[in-house]
Design a protein around this motif. Structure first.
Motif, PDB file in Angstrom:
ATOM      1  N   VAL A 268       0.928  -1.149  -0.090  1.00  0.00           N
ATOM      2  CA  VAL A 268      -0.184   0.140   0.125  1.00  0.00           C
ATOM      3  C   VAL A 268       0.956   1.344   0.070  1.00  0.00           C
ATOM      4  N   SER A 269       1.933   1.239   0.831  1.00  0.00           N
ATOM      5  CA  SER A 269       2.806   2.382   0.994  1.00  0.00           C
ATOM      6  C   SER A 269       3.253   2.753  -0.587  1.00  0.00           C
ATOM      7  N   GLU A 270       3.976   1.579  -1.221  1.00  0.00           N
ATOM      8  CA  GLU A 270       4.368   1.685  -2.497  1.00  0.00           C
ATOM      9  C   GLU A 270       3.556   2.324  -3.544  1.00  0.00           C
ATOM     10  N   ARG A 271       2.091   1.798  -3.433  1.00  0.00           N
ATOM     11  CA  ARG A 271       1.150   2.432  -4.370  1.00  0.00           C
ATOM     12  C   ARG A 271       0.877   3.623  -4.310  1.00  0.00           C
ATOM     13  N   VAL A 272       0.964   4.064  -2.874  1.00  0.00           N
ATOM     14  CA  VAL A 272       0.408   5.587  -2.411  1.00  0.00           C
ATOM     15  C   VAL A 272       1.475   6.499  -3.133  1.00  0.00           C
ATOM     16  N   ARG A 273       2.616   6.078  -2.760  1.00  0.00           N
ATOM     17  CA  ARG A 273       3.922   6.924  -3.273  1.00  0.00           C
ATOM     18  C   ARG A 273       3.911   7.096  -4.688  1.00  0.00           C
ATOM     19  N   TRP A 274       3.337   5.992  -5.564  1.00  0.00           N
ATOM     20  CA  TRP A 274       3.116   6.203  -6.868  1.00  0.00           C
ATOM     21  C   TRP A 274       2.192   7.231  -7.370  1.00  0.00           C
ATOM     22  N   GLU A 275       1.027   6.839  -6.753  1.00  0.00           N
ATOM     23  CA  GLU A 275      -0.139   7.811  -7.218  1.00  0.00           C
ATOM     24  C   GLU A 275       0.127   9.326  -6.603  1.00  0.00           C
ATOM     25  N   LYS A 276       0.779   9.493  -5.570  1.00  0.00           N
ATOM     26  CA  LYS A 276       1.169  10.750  -4.994  1.00  0.00           C
ATOM     27  C   LYS A 276       2.048  11.417  -6.056  1.00  0.00           C
ATOM     28  N   ALA A 277       2.955  10.771  -6.583  1.00  0.00           N
ATOM     29  CA  ALA A 277       3.884  11.210  -7.714  1.00  0.00           C
ATOM     30  C   ALA A 277       3.036  11.601  -8.934  1.00  0.00           C
ATOM     31  N   ALA A 278       2.153  10.808  -9.049  1.00  0.00           N
ATOM     32  CA  ALA A 278       1.312  11.125 -10.622  1.00  0.00           C
ATOM     33  C   ALA A 278       0.405  12.130 -10.296  1.00  0.00           C
ATOM     34  N   THR A 279      -0.106  12.440  -9.081  1.00  0.00           N
ATOM     35  CA  THR A 279      -1.116  13.626  -8.733  1.00  0.00           C
ATOM     36  C   THR A 279      -0.607  15.061  -9.081  1.00  0.00           C
ATOM     37  N   PRO A 280      -1.051  16.011  -9.803  1.00  0.00           N
ATOM     38  CA  PRO A 280      -0.565  17.335  -9.840  1.00  0.00           C
ATOM     39  C   PRO A 280      -0.915  18.019  -8.565  1.00  0.00           C
ATOM     40  N   TYR A 281      -0.037  19.118  -8.285  1.00  0.00           N
ATOM     41  CA  TYR A 281      -0.012  20.108  -7.245  1.00  0.00           C
ATOM     42  C   TYR A 281      -0.592  21.354  -7.433  1.00  0.00           C
ATOM     43  N   PRO A 282      -1.339  22.135  -6.691  1.00  0.00           N
ATOM     44  CA  PRO A 282      -1.958  21.312  -5.315  1.00  0.00           C
ATOM     45  C   PRO A 282      -2.976  20.223  -5.550  1.00  0.00           C
ATOM     46  N   ASN A 283      -3.390  19.492  -4.757  1.00  0.00           N
ATOM     47  CA  ASN A 283      -4.390  18.669  -4.832  1.00  0.00           C
ATOM     48  C   ASN A 283      -5.527  19.280  -4.676  1.00  0.00           C
ATOM     49  N   PRO A 284      -6.540  19.329  -5.646  1.00  0.00           N
ATOM     50  CA  PRO A 284      -7.870  20.093  -5.145  1.00  0.00           C
ATOM     51  C   PRO A 284      -8.833  19.598  -3.854  1.00  0.00           C
ATOM     52  N   LEU A 285      -8.553  18.411  -3.898  1.00  0.00           N
ATOM     53  CA  LEU A 285      -9.039  17.591  -2.560  1.00  0.00           C
ATOM     54  C   LEU A 285      -8.757  18.011  -1.317  1.00  0.00           C
ATOM     55  N   THR A 286      -7.660  18.088  -1.177  1.00  0.00           N
ATOM     56  CA  THR A 286      -6.979  18.405   0.089  1.00  0.00           C
ATOM     57  C   THR A 286      -6.555  19.882   0.352  1.00  0.00           C
TER      58      THR A 286
END
Length: 1475
Positions: A1057-1075
């Motif tokens: 899970v940690s590895e998957r989240v890391r890859w998803e975070k790296a692929a998400t644009p900044y800033p995250n509109p949801l957070t």
């Protein structure tokens, strides 16, 4: 007067009618015949016989023969006393034939008594002849027989109705002859000097009293012929060495004068009270014409009384010459011993003349109390002093004799007169004259010329008796008439080596004192002959000489004492005496006079008279300036020419300061303080007008160079220093003097000095603080109401100094002084005392008072407010100190406020604020204000609605703060950014760019314990716990393996899970509109009241808790705004001003006006008043329109409200008025400072008519408002508290307590208006008037009672009564102003008090003061303000305005407080109020 008539003196003195036929026989024959015959006749008289037997003398010849014998018997030697006694008995019985005859009287005498009576009177003269060879005892027997004859003659004159003119003339001739035979010779004493063998000395008083008494009776029944009057006049000249003659002369003169004055001026004229015995001398049936003729003739019966000061004239008669020729001891007739009484006789003569003049001037006096004319025994070592009218006397008991002593200058008298000089006697009972008790002259008194025509020649001559005139003043040739003024004095009168002979000083002093009183009675516009002016000024000039060789103490004292008004009555040319008066005043006030002043004029009263004169001269130097004083009196001496009034300025200033330094009497000190204030104000105003500015300060020095000693700057410094030092040294225990000093200092604080003397201002503030500290530190027994009044006055004075010189508080030391003394006044002690104070001031605790903490030492740490026990000297002192503290915070450096001096606090109120608030504020929705009370003394009204067009969406609150010292409005916003940055709802703040560079990543193995722990060997204790492996058994082996498997699966899942989240975070644009965090929307609505109370610390639990065991509410209290009555009470609170308000009503009186309607009509037109009056009005204050004035207007109905729009058309104002425009209907004159506001009202006929036609219950209605004016046309000042929403309801009242709502129907039955006005106890009821007089004498006729009706202020009603107190019961203080011809103004102060008070009249104006044109308005205004302050301070019911406001706030708290718990209170903060 009798020049064309012959005198009967030779006929009377010849003695032909009293010679008997027995004189032709040897003495022994006549004596034997007379003894036998007279003894037989006397035996048949009814007085000695058992029964009345008829006389044996039947016909005329028998009677005449018997009378020849009786005539001879009366002239026998005194050794034949029995025969002489029988002769007297016979003639006394026969004289009864003129009244009711007795049987023993011969029939011929009864039938025609007048011829026989005439012969009897001639024969009786033999009895009155002196017998020089007789002893003292025989002379006394002779005197007894003479007394009997005089009694018989008195009875005949009073009771007989059958006397013919011939008998009356014989009777008067007999009295003249008898008196002349007794009194013409010089008086002789026996060898012991204790008794007299002179028959004239025994009978002097009696024979003179009979002579004058029968003479006035004869005037009533049979007026004497001119020849007899001339004879009486001529023969009196031979008797003037007898004191009894002058006494009897004045007895008859005073009795006639009393009748004459009443006859001429009516019964209302001040009466000359004469004793009953003297009044009995005047027959009751005497006619007015007879009184007039007799008075004038008796007045001149002694010819010139000044001759009594000339021994050469008195001793120049034939009898004195005969005595001198026959005596071995007397060389000159003028050296006879009896003439040594002439100083006494001369004094009494002038004293009697003075009494008559006082009677004509209208000075009420009583001769019977002092009995000055009674005979007194002389004493060689006593002297008398001149006397002023007895109506001006302050006596402890009825006086018999008014006399005093004043030593004679030995160097100025001939040695032969000093040895045996008899001076006027003094009495053991002493009395003192008092200037304050002087009675005023009667307004209907005669003119000075009329009195001078009668008495002027005598007084002018007497005023220069013994004076060696300068050659310039002495006439070269002796005139025909006797006059010591015009004739050059001979060597017998004045020694050539002596410049002034003070032998007759007492009589001279009485004469010159009478002249001063007479000229001081000069009426407005009265003309006096120039010759009288010149002679009077010359007499005063010689009397004011202060040189040691010419000074006369009694004369100088009497001139000064009787000349208080001399410079105030428009006397032509009187200013030539100013330098000489100044020298005399310096001698009394500054130097120690080496002469003894009159005992009946105390030294204090003498100094007071000098101060009155000084107050009349203070304005002269700056008024006349370079005008030269012509020296027409002293040109004989080479005095420096070119003396101007301005040259006297420095001398006057120095004299005033030295007099104030030396004065010890309280009343005199207050007068000098008033004069000092006048001098400083006049000098400063004059310099400012002339732009006479002081040199600028040197940059390197704080001192000012080239300061003149007589400049305003220098005088200001010396005055403050002198007053403050004397206040601390001598005046701190005397109430009136201390109050006067404070009034002076308060006046000096307002004087404009260029440049300001800041160093002296700082010292003055320090002195005032020291005075307060000293008074507060006095022991408890010394504390009294008077002491606290002085402290309160000092605090008020300190307040004025701080406001007028606000830069003083920038000085750290001065600020410390002030705050320290304020702390002392509020708490009763200082937080930290000084070393000097701790050593010098000891705290004494009264046994009955509470324990007082000992005074702190300078080394002790300061005590804070919460740690100190509040024990002020009194609540009055505490209130005064609080006022100073509030003034420091609110007004110092900020007075006048932006709205002007007419109001010390904001003019905004709820009604005005709601006009600009965003909301409707309807009354049915409740009030939009939240009301809280802080510390039971401050009412805070909070409005949460924003005002106006405020765009900033910030928390905004408007606070309307009402406290003891006024009302203030504040609008506050809670801001987190400067005002320069605009806050908007569209604001978009950019987020910073992320930075992925986090630095070097180090792989670190995380451990729970450090690595070194593995190197430590285990102990047995460590091995006591077995490892887990040792506990594994076969039974739990399977469970443990399953658990290990689960753990491994969980670890792998987490890694995935940690590895998957890391890859998803790296692929998400900044800033995250949801957070991403987004800013909240700006809140447009706030609970700003809660924020305000919270931020200022009022919402703590301690502020909301009820104090235990106390009736005091919590520190924060909420008020109930649902009760409409709260607004009425708040309005009442606003109608209690923060300052004292006073009113001065001004009237103008033309000459002869007596009614108030006449007075009021003067001010309608400027042509009816003097131009100086209008100038005076404008110097009092500035004009204000009562329709838009925010302050006091002179009447409560028009104060603090407007009845017209702000844009008032000036064309509506009256023009060319004499002051009537300031009657309160349109305008008034107004003046205010930080402590007082005063309105100056000039009543007019319109205001008076409107006042008297207004119903009693409508007395509060504004005089500018008509009853038919619609309520919606009224525009009120923003001081009233009626809400904007209430305009649709009941029309607002015109003033608090106005009954107008009784006439207007109410639309709301639930709302009650309780509009009470200020309590009547806020100040005692009194009035202050200023009356301008064209004729000064009219001040006695001012209709004060009617003026009080005009001068209503609306504050006269007493609570609990249906009507106001009686207008006539109010005390009235009047300042009279009279414009003199020289351009100065005379002040007269009048006080009508209904009760006694400790406080005297206020300063700076003093009764009789002369004020300049430039300072008149300022001095009158200051005096009126000080009068009102003193009256309030003296009232026990008075409360300062801030105290009344505080009590009203406490009343509001008690009535409208909402009792809530803490939770309920917090909940109420979140509840919404009507918008």
């Amino acid at each position: 007067m009798y020049s064309e008539w012959s005198s009967l003196q030779e006929e009377i003195q010849s003695g032909k009618g009293n010679q008997s036929v027995l004189n032709n026989f040897p003495p022994g024959v006549g004596q034997e015949v007379a003894s036998v015959v007279v003894r037989n006749i006397a035996a048949n008289l009814s007085i000695s016989a058992a029964s009345d037997e008829p006389s044996n003398l039947k016909d005329d010849k028998d009677v005449k023969w018997t009378m020849e014998v009786l005539c001879f018997g009366l002239g026998l030697p005194l050794t034949e006393h029995d025969t002489i006694n029988d002769c007297v008995k016979v003639y006394c019985e026969w004289l009864t034939a003129l009244i009711i005859p007795k049987p023993c009287v011969p029939k011929p005498v009864i039938e025609d008594p007048n011829p026989y009576a005439q012969s009897i009177l001639l024969h009786l003269l033999n009895l009155f002849k002196p017998r020089p060879q007789a002893g003292v005892d025989l002379v006394k027997r002779q005197a007894l027989l003479c007394h009997r004859v005089l009694r018989a003659i008195e009875s005949v004159a009073k009771e007989s109705y059958m006397l013919t003119r011939a008998t009356w003339e014989s009777l008067l001739k007999f009295l003249l002859a008898a008196t002349d035979s007794l009194l013409s010779p010089p008086t002789e004493k026996d060898d012991t000097g204790l008794s007299s063998y002179d028959i004239g000395d025994h009978l002097c008083e009696r024979v003179l009293s009979v002579l004058f008494g029968i003479w006035i009776i004869s005037c009533s029944k049979c007026f004497p012929s001119p020849s007899l009057w001339k004879t009486f006049h001529n023969m009196c000249l031979f008797w003037r060495h007898h004191e009894a003659l002058v006494i009897q002369w004045h007895k008859i003169n005073h009795a006639l004068t009393s009748h004459l004055v009443r006859m001429m001026y009516g019964p209302g004229y001040p009466e000359l009270l004469v004793c009953e015995d003297d009044m009995a001398l005047i027959p009751s049936d005497i006619s007015q014409e007879c009184i007039t003729q007799s008075w004038f003739r008796f007045l001149h019966i002694l010819q010139n009384p000044v001759d009594l000061s000339k021994p050469m004239i008195i001793g120049g008669t034939q009898r004195f010459l005969q005595y001198a020729l026959s005596s071995h001891d007397v060389v000159e007739p003028s050296q006879h011993e009896c003439l040594q009484k002439l100083p006494v006789i001369f004094y009494k003569a002038m004293r009697g003349v003075s009494i008559m003049i006082n009677a004509f001037l209208g000075l009420s006096q009583s001769v019977k109390e002092e009995n000055l004319m009674a005979p007194q025994s002389t004493c060689k070592q006593t002297s008398a002093t001149p006397v002023t009218p007895p109506g001006q006397r302050k006596m402890a008991k009825p006086m018999q004799v008014l006399a005093g002593t004043l030593t004679q200058r030995a160097s100025s008298k001939p040695s032969h007169l000093l040895q045996k000089l008899h001076l006027p006697p003094t009495n053991n009972i002493q009395t003192h004259l008092c200037i304050d008790n002087q009675l005023p002259f009667s307004p209907s008194r005669p003119r000075c010329n009329s009195i001078l025509h009668l008495f002027g020649a005598w007084l002018f001559d007497a005023a220069l008796v013994g004076v060696k005139l300068h050659s310039l003043h002495a006439a070269p040739d002796k005139p025909n008439r006797t006059s010591s003024f015009l004739e050059s004095l001979t060597s017998e009168q004045v020694n050539s080596d002596v410049l002034c002979d003070n032998t007759y000083e007492s009589g001279r002093a009485e004469a010159v004192g009478t002249l001063c009183r007479m000229f001081s009675s000069h009426k407005t516009g009265e003309e006096i002959l120039p010759i009288y002016f010149s002679r009077f000024y010359l007499c005063v000039y010689y009397g004011l000489q202060t040189d040691e060789n010419v000074i006369s103490g009694q004369v100088l004292v009497n001139i000064l004492f009787n000349s208080c008004d001399l410079l105030r009555v428009d006397l032509t040319g009187v200013h030539i005496l100013v330098p000489y008066f100044l020298s005399a005043i310096e001698l009394v006030l500054v130097k120690s006079p080496d002469f003894k002043h009159c005992e009946h004029i105390s030294y204090v009263e003498l100094r007071k008279a000098c101060i009155h004169l000084l107050l009349s001269m203070l304005c002269l130097p700056l008024h006349f300036k370079d005008l030269e004083i012509k020296d027409t009196l002293n040109s004989h001496f080479n005095i420096k020419s070119g003396l101007t009034f301005l040259s006297l300025k420095a001398r006057t200033i120095d004299l005033l300061q030295k007099a104030l330094s030396n004065e010890t009497d309280s009343a005199n000190t207050q007068m000098l303080l008033g004069g000092l204030m006048l001098l400083v104000q006049d000098l400063a105003t004059c310099e400012n007008a002339e732009e006479n500015v002081m040199p600028v300060k040197d940059a390197s020095s704080d001192r000012i160079s080239h300061v003149k000693h007589d400049s305003a700057y220098s005088l200001f410094g010396h005055a403050t220093s002198l007053v403050c030092n004397r206040l601390m040294a001598s005046w701190k225990s005397e109430l009136n003097t201390a109050l006067a000093a404070m009034e002076l200092l308060a006046g000096l604080a307002k004087v404009s000095i260029q440049p300001p003397n800041m160093l002296m201002c700082k010292r003055t503030v320090k002195w005032i603080c020291d005075f307060i500290v000293y008074q507060c530190s006095r022991p408890a027994p010394s504390h009294s109401r008077d002491l606290h009044s002085m402290i309160v006055a000092a605090f008020k004075c300190l307040l004025l100094w701080l406001v007028e010189h606000s830069s003083l508080l920038y000085d750290k030391e001065c600020l410390h002084y002030v705050l320290e003394v304020v702390e002392l006044g509020i708490s009763g002690s200082k937080s930290q005392g000084k070393v000097q104070e701790s050593q010098n001031v000891k705290t004494k605790v009264d046994e009955k008072s509470k324990n007082v903490t000992p005074k702190n030492r300078a080394s002790d740490p300061p005590k804070f407010k919460g740690e100190k026990q509040l024990m002020p000297a009194s609540m009055r002192v505490k209130d005064a100190a609080e006022a100073v503290l509030t003034c420091i915070i609110d007004q110092v450096g900020a007075f006048p406020p932006p709205c002007g001096p007419e109001s010390l606090f904001s003019l905004l109120d709820e009604r005005t604020l709601l006009r600009y608030a965003k909301g409707s504020g309807l009354i049915e929705n409740g009030s939009p204000f939240r009301y809280y009370v802080i510390d039971n003394s401050i009412v805070v009204g909070l409005l949460e609605q924003p005002l106006g067009s405020v765009e900033d969406p910030l928390p905004t609150v408007t606070a309307l703060i009402r406290g003891p010292f006024g009302r203030h409005a504040w609008t506050m916003q809670l801001r987190h950014s400067p005002r320069c940055q605009k806050i908007s709802t569209q604001a978009n703040l950019n987020r910073p760019t992320p930075d992925n560079n986090v630095g070097i990543h180090h792989k670190v193995e995380h451990r729970y314990f450090p690595e070194s722990i593995e190197k430590i060997p285990l102990t047995n204790a460590d091995k006591s716990i077995p490892p887990m492996e040792s506990l594994i058994t076969d039974e739990n082996q399977n469970d443990l393996e399953k658990l290990a498997g689960y753990i491994e699966k969980s670890i792998s899942f987490e890694k995935e899970v940690s590895e998957r989240v890391r890859w998803e975070k790296a692929a998400t644009p900044y800033p995250n509109p949801l957070t991403e965090c987004k800013p909240p929307k700006i809140c447009p609505e706030y609970q700003t009241a809660r924020l305000f109370l919270s931020h200022y610390g009022f919402l703590s639990l301690e502020c909301l808790k009820e104090p235990s065991n106390s009736s005091v509410p919590p520190a924060l209290v909420m008020l109930d705004t649902s009760n409409p009555a709260i607004f009425a009470d708040l309005e009442t609170l606003d109608h209690i001003p923060s300052r004292d308000n006073d009113t001065l009503h001004i009237f103008y009186v033309k000459s002869g006006q007596r009614t108030v309607t006449e007075l009021l009509s003067n001010v309608v037109s400027s042509s009816k008043v003097q131009p100086q009056f209008l100038e005076f009005l404008h110097s009092l204050g500035w004009p204000v329109d009562v329709r838009k004035h925010a302050g006091w207007t002179g009447h409560i109905s028009s104060s603090w409200r407007t009845t017209a729009p702000e844009s008032v058309d000036v064309d509506d104002y009256q023009t060319n008025t004499g002051g009537s425009i300031y009657d309160g209907r349109q305008q008034v004159l107004y003046w205010a400072d930080v402590t007082t506001e005063m309105a100056f009202v000039v009543p007019s006929p319109e205001s008076y008519n409107q006042r008297i036609t207004t119903p009693v219950n409508d007395s509060e209605r504004s005089p500018t408002m008509s009853k038919n004016v619609a309520s919606d046309s009224l525009v009120f000042k923003p001081k009233t508290l009626i809400l904007e929403s209430e305009k649709a309801g009941v029309p607002p009242k015109e003033s608090p307590g106005s009954p107008s709502e009784l006439n207007v129907p109410s639309t709301s039955a639930t709302r009650t208006r309780r509009l009470g006005r200020q309590s009547a106890t806020m100040a005692p009821e009194f009035k202050v008037f200023t009356i301008w007089l064209e004729n000064f004498e009219d001040h006695d006729y001012v209709p004060t009672d009617e003026m009080i009706n005009v001068a209503s202020t609306g504050q006269e009603q007493i609570p609990g009564s249906n009507s106001g107190s009686s207008l006539r019961d109010r005390e009235v203080y009047i300042i009279f102003i009279h414009a003199l011809q020289n351009g100065l103004f005379r002040i007269h102060l009048h006080k009508c008090e209904k009760s006694q008070t400790k406080m005297s009249m206020a300063i700076p104006l003093v009764d009789g003061m002369l004020v300049s044109r430039r300072t008149l308005g300022t001095m009158v205004r200051q005096t009126a303000i000080n009068i009102c302050r003193r009256k309030r301070m003296d009232s026990e019911m008075y409360q300062p305005p801030h105290v009344r406001r505080k009590f009203k706030i406490q009343e509001i708290v008690n009535k409208y407080r909402v009792t809530l718990t803490e939770a309920e209170f917090y909940t109420s903060l979140f509840e919404k109020v009507p918008k």
